[in-house]
Structure formats: C-alpha cells, structure tokens
Design an enzyme around this catalytic site. Structure first.
Site, short mmCIF file in Angstrom:
data_model
loop_
_atom_site.label_atom_id
_atom_site.label_comp_id
_atom_site.label_asym_id
_atom_site.label_seq_id
_atom_site.Cartn_x
_atom_site.Cartn_y
_atom_site.Cartn_z
CB CYS A 82 -0.93 0.02 1.21
SG CYS A 82 -2.00 1.48 1.40
CB CYS A 228 -5.11 3.23 -4.75
SG CYS A 228 -4.17 1.70 -4.97
#
Length: 291
Positions: A82, A228
C-alpha cells in the site's frame, strides 16, 4: 490471520493517519506482540461500528529495517503493498528517529522513504511486468496492451488494458472520461475477472491535455478509495510504457495529487503528503466476541 483473543490488550492504542484521504488505523506492536483475528480486524475497520479505515496497519519489529509493516484490508485479509500507507509509516518512523530517511520491511520487500520538503517520497521498487508474475491467466503476451472484451460492461471502456504489479496486481484502463465510469458496478466486475487469478486493483485513467492523469481506482477487497498509491505507480508505469507521458508524472486522484517519477535504474518513486488525524484507544468491547 487467526489468533487467541486473549492477546488483545484491554486498551489498544492506535493512530489514525491518511495519505490524500486513503486512511489507515495504525497499531504499534513493536514492543508488545499483538495478533487480531479477521473478525476483529473487520470490526476496527467498520466505519459505523468501529473506527473506520481503508486498511489497518500493524507495525512489528524488523531485523532488516526500521519496522515491519503488515497491511490488512477491511475484510481482514492481509495484502502485500500500500503506497499511501508506506508514506504514512515512513513519516511516522522519521519523526520518531529525527532522521530524514526510513526503511520499512513489507511482504513486497524493503521500501525506503525520505522527506522531500513537506512531502514524503517512497521508493516503491521496480515494477513487475511479466505475465506470469503479475499474475495473469491465459496465453502470455505483452502486458502493455492486453485485449479484453469489455463491451458487455460499458461502452466507455477501451477493450484493452495494461497490467503491472507494484507489490500487488493492477489492471489499468485508459479512458476518455474517468468521471463517466460507474465505479461501483464496473470496478468489482473487473477486480474479479478470470484473467486476474489473485483478483486485481482496477484503475481508470484519463490523460488530460496538460499531461496530467486523472485517476479513479477500485481497490481489491477495499472498494473505491480517495487515493491508491500503488495504483498511481502502476498507472504511471503503464502510461510511460505506452509513450503517453515522460519520466515524471502528475496524477490527480479524488483525494489530491501524487507525483510519480522513475530513477535512472527504473525504480518507481512516489511523492505526496501525509497527515495524522487523531489518536486514541480501542475499547475492549469492540473486539469482544469477534475472535
């Protein structure tokens, strides 16, 4: 991850952090080992009955870096990478140490972060472009432009996509108007398409006349998020492979802008802001009965 609920402390401290609205509950287990069951993770991540987050981050000791970072989606499943969380944790570790650099151990490998003015830059490593390693199903071919019949889903899709792995698998669809994409309907259908054996994060990228890219993302197991980081990295790499952009790419996500650049060795560097929203403790009643 399955554990005994007795390992959960009576009062569990946490931080709430975010990168461009991509938000995280950060729990520090570097001094006291901690394990949470998937139902407990789900409760913490729930935005109505828990604290609420796109991912839960568990910090653990590391012999290879300043800390080990584990990442869990709202369904309790552990994921590999991430980008926005990496920037947040890098900022946290640098603040603790007083240094301008930090190294974070992840499932995807060691990731290095450093301060660049008020923003945090993270070296996300080399992109994986090989068909079998992304991974994809079917006969291997060039992953820069993969034909895919999407006519039944939407006439706004191009009928092809690019695939990149940035520690997790991504499918990038270049579209004329990212805002026109019905993300809640089309995102899940593509995330679970048979071509993606491990599912995938799905990006819809619109190249603007000024050279910037407008980006909307459906994250694997998390849904639509404001930003993201790994999707921004994957989209920049895909656009560069297609000759659409140069070595430095500015992307605009719903939560704000990110800059992606490539090192001389081809490594992907992501630069953007981070913030800490608040801190507190998780009441034991939230975790009770959820083991």
């Amino acid at each position: 991850m399955s554990v005994s609920p007795s390992l959960s402390p009576a009062a569990l401290p946490f931080r709430k952090m975010h990168g461009l609205g991509n938000d995280f509950v950060v729990i520090d287990a570097r001094r006291t080992p901690l394990a949470l069951s998937p139902p407990q993770l789900e409760r913490i991540a729930d935005r109505r009955f828990g604290i609420g987050c796109d991912q839960l981050i568990l910090l653990e000791p590391s012999a290879r870096g300043d800390a080990r970072m584990r990442i869990f989606n709202p369904d309790g499943g552990e994921v590999e990478a991430c980008g926005n969380a990496t920037r947040c944790i890098a900022a946290l570790l640098m603040r603790e140490s007083g240094q301008i650099e930090a190294v974070i151990e992840t499932v995807a490998g060691l990731l290095a972060g450093r301060m660049e003015g008020a923003e945090v830059a993270v070296d996300m490593g080399l992109p994986v472009l090989d068909w079998t390693k992304i991974p994809l199903c079917g006969e291997p071919r060039d992953t820069a432009r993969i034909p895919l019949d999407t006519s039944a889903l939407s006439p706004d899709l191009p009928g092809w996509f690019s695939a990149v792995n940035m520690g997790n698998p991504h499918g990038v669809f270049f579209v004329e108007d990212a805002a026109a994409i019905e993300l809640p309907r089309i995102g899940p259908a593509l995330e679970t398409h048979p071509i993606f054996p491990e599912k995938a994060n799905i990006s819809f990228a619109e190249l603007r006349p000024d050279g910037e890219i407008t980006l909307r993302v459906w994250e694997r197991a998390a849904g639509a998020t404001l930003a993201c980081g790994t999707a921004a990295c994957a989209t920049a790499v895909a656009a560069q492979r297609l000759g659409l952009v140069g070595e430095v790419v500015r992307l605009r996500l719903p939560g704000g802008p990110l800059t992606i650049r490539r090192s001389p060795e081809g490594r992907v560097i992501m630069v953007g802001p981070v913030a800490e929203s608040f801190s507190g403790t998780i009441h034991p009643s939230l975790l009770a009965g959820a083991a």
